[in-house]
Every structure is written in structure tokens, then in C-alpha cells.
Design an enzyme around this catalytic site. Structure first.
Site: not given
Ligand code: TYD
Length: 133
Positions: A50
Site C-alpha cells: 500500500h
Molecule cells: P495492514 O494494513 O493489513 O498491515 P500491513 O499493510 O502492514 O501488512 O493491517 C493489519 C490490520 O491491522 C488491519 O485490519 C488494520 C489494522 N491496523 C490498525 O487497526 N491500526 C494500525 O495502526 C495499523 C497499522 C493497522
């Protein structure tokens, strides 16, 4: 021009061990609004995929190591984070992927905004459209 901007933190080490301090507007170039960390990441896992519209972050491998790949739509750069004394500055408008996590990796992230799903761009073609608009 490289997309990788690393910051070396002051290390306060002595015979008791090591200490690193992070402070907004001193060695972290923004007001820290959020801290999160990833750990127990399986070595074959690649995450991220992302970009952000506004978010700024600093990533620190406070234990173990991982690889961060950044893409601004025309250039790609990778860096291995493996030192708790060093942070990777990550502006918005950069597609990021995280890979090669060691089993002991703890990746600490400081961010200048609370979690906001509307700040995410999770589709690569939408990212290319966003930065060219
Ligand atoms: P995600 O965005 O999939 O992580 P990455 O892109 O780093 O692999 O995040 C995983 C889950 O955690 C998703 O359901 C969103 C949640 N999340 C939060 O609630 N708060 C946060 O600060 C972050 C970074 C993620």
C-alpha cells in the site's frame, strides 16, 4: 535519487547495555501520534502493499531484520533494516512492501497520524493514478 532515507540515532550504551531515545522534532521529524509494531511475522510473508496519501512514518527494526522495498511509481529501492540504532524515514506517496522478516524481527513504526483507512491506497494501479494526478 534513492528513495531510502536512513537516520542514525544516538546510542547511549555502556557496560549495562544499550538505550536509544526517540523524540518528536528532535530525531523524529514529526509529532508522533501513533506507535505500532509487527512481530512473529512468518519468514515467507510479504506485507504492506500500500501507499499513503498523507502519512509520514519512521520504521525501526528494534530486533532482528527485514527488507523494505519502496516504489515511487518510477523507481524501486530496497533496504535491509537490521539495527535498532537506525530508522527509515517514509513519506507518503510511496508504495511499500515488507519482506524477509527474520523470525525474531520486531518492526517498530512511528506515525504522524492516527490510523485512518481512508489515507491508504491499497491498489497499485490506483497508486499510479493518484501520483500522476
Ligand atoms: P495492514 O494494513 O493489513 O498491515 P500491513 O499493510 O502492514 O501488512 O493491517 C493489519 C490490520 O491491522 C488491519 O485490519 C488494520 C489494522 N491496523 C490498525 O487497526 N491500526 C494500525 O495502526 C495499523 C497499522 C493497522
Amino acid at each position: 535519487m534513492s528513495l531510502i532515507t536512513l537516520v542514525d540515532f544516538n546510542w547511549h550504551g555502556d557496560d549495562r547495555g544499550s538505550l536509544v531515545s526517540l523524540e518528536s522534532h528532535r530525531n523524529i521529524p514529526f509529532d508522533v501520534q501513533r506507535v505500532y509494531y509487527m512481530y512473529n511475522t512468518q519468514p515467507e510473508v510479504t506485507r504492506g502493499y500500500h501507499a499513503h496519501k498523507n502519512l509520514q512514518q519512521v520504521l525501526i527494526a528494534i530486533n532482528g531484520s527485514c527488507t523494505i522495498t519502496l516504489d515511487d511509481g518510477s523507481t524501486k529501492d530496497s533496504v535491509e533494516l537490521s539495527s535498532p540504532r537506525q530508522g527509515l524515514l517514509l513519506g507518503s506517496h510511496l508504495w511499500r512492501e515488507m519482506s524477509n522478516f527474520s523470525t525474531d524481527c520486531v518492526l517498530l513504526v512511528l506515525a504522524d497520524q492516527h490510523y485512518d483507512e481512508s489515507d491508504y491506497i491499497r491498489d497499485y494501479d490506483a497508486f499510479l493514478d493518484y501520483i500522476s494526478a
